[in-house]
Design a protein around this motif. Structure first.
Motif, PDB file in Angstrom:
ATOM      1  N   THR A   1     -40.142  54.243 121.048  1.00 14.80           N
ATOM      2  CA  THR A   1     -39.683  55.609 120.758  1.00 14.80           C
ATOM      3  C   THR A   1     -40.863  56.582 120.795  1.00 14.80           C
ATOM      4  O   THR A   1     -40.706  57.734 121.214  1.00 14.80           O
ATOM      5  CB  THR A   1     -38.980  55.700 119.388  1.00 14.80           C
ATOM      6  N   SER A   2     -42.029  56.115 120.378  1.00  9.34           N
ATOM      7  CA  SER A   2     -43.214  56.972 120.418  1.00  9.34           C
ATOM      8  C   SER A   2     -43.699  57.171 121.847  1.00  9.34           C
ATOM      9  O   SER A   2     -44.123  58.267 122.229  1.00  9.34           O
ATOM     10  CB  SER A   2     -44.333  56.372 119.561  1.00  9.34           C
ATOM     11  N   ILE A   3     -43.651  56.111 122.638  1.00 11.61           N
ATOM     12  CA  ILE A   3     -44.051  56.238 124.045  1.00 11.61           C
ATOM     13  C   ILE A   3     -43.141  57.246 124.749  1.00 11.61           C
ATOM     14  O   ILE A   3     -43.616  58.133 125.474  1.00 11.61           O
ATOM     15  CB  ILE A   3     -44.003  54.872 124.746  1.00 11.61           C
ATOM     16  N   LYS A   4     -41.848  57.139 124.517  1.00 13.33           N
ATOM     17  CA  LYS A   4     -40.915  58.052 125.166  1.00 13.33           C
ATOM     18  C   LYS A   4     -41.097  59.486 124.675  1.00 13.33           C
ATOM     19  O   LYS A   4     -40.980  60.440 125.458  1.00 13.33           O
ATOM     20  CB  LYS A   4     -39.482  57.582 124.924  1.00 13.33           C
ATOM     21  N   THR A   5     -41.401  59.647 123.399  1.00 13.46           N
ATOM     22  CA  THR A   5     -41.688  60.988 122.877  1.00 13.46           C
ATOM     23  C   THR A   5     -42.900  61.568 123.596  1.00 13.46           C
ATOM     24  O   THR A   5     -42.892  62.721 124.044  1.00 13.46           O
ATOM     25  CB  THR A   5     -41.950  60.937 121.362  1.00 13.46           C
TER      26      THR A   5
END
Length: 200
Positions: A82-86
């Motif tokens: 989720t952090s990578i996609k953010t």
């Protein structure tokens, strides 16, 4: 302009470390400041710091820093993907490559610069450091892989989905120092990383 956008993953709770890893002292500054400045010095045009847990504290040392954006991930407890996609959602549309590095993986500027230069010169799909036959971090991805990066899942082990798919098109740059394989999950890891860094 290198066309490289860097994503620093700094949204986690640092449970095993016992204190926020992004705010650990490192080379006379906080670790997140060191990471931002070293990536910029190595040639990254844009740095996106993804924050989540206690994000205002984590963001504070880099607030207003030129060329740096803090992206808040409200879903950080659902996993690193989720952090990578953010971070990806903040990457400049003109980026030619995306470098991904966790905040607890400090790397000497010289190694980061060699890695960025090698990626741009070779035109590889993926570039990463290697020590002792083991892939290290950070990974740099060609912008053409953005759709695949945006589709990663926790179940598929995140970036490993993309890395394994393109193993034949990955340049593994040999590095003498095992610092490229280090991350800091515990106080013991921190001491070992400091020792390795001294020899880099």
């Amino acid at each position: 302009m290198s066309g490289v956008s860097a994503i620093i993953l700094a949204a986690g709770e640092s449970t095993r470390m016992g204190r926020l890893k992004a705010l650990l002292p490192w080379r006379g500054k906080t670790l997140i400041e060191y990471q931002v400045e070293s990536l910029q010095e190595a040639g990254a045009d844009q740095v996106v710091a993804v924050v989540g847990h206690r994000w205002e504290e984590v963001e504070a040392p880099i607030r207003g820093h030129p060329g740096v954006e803090a992206a808040v991930n409200p879903d950080y407890r659902q996993g690193k993907t989720t952090s990578i996609k953010t971070g990806l959602s903040w990457v400049s549309p003109s980026a030619q490559a995306i470098l991904v590095l966790a905040v607890d993986q400090p790397r000497p500027v010289g190694i980061l610069k060699r890695l960025i230069d090698a990626h741009l010169e070779r035109g590889s799909l993926i570039t990463c450091p290697e020590h002792g036959g083991h892939r290290g971090h950070p990974f740099i991805f060609a912008a053409s892989l953005m759709p695949e990066l945006a589709a990663i899942t926790e179940e598929g082990q995140g970036l490993r989905e993309v890395v394994d798919r393109h193993r034949a098109d990955t340049y593994r740059m040999a590095v003498d120092n095992p610092i490229v394989n280090a991350d800091m999950n515990s106080p013991e890891d921190l001491k070992e990383a400091e020792r390795l860094f001294e020899g880099a």
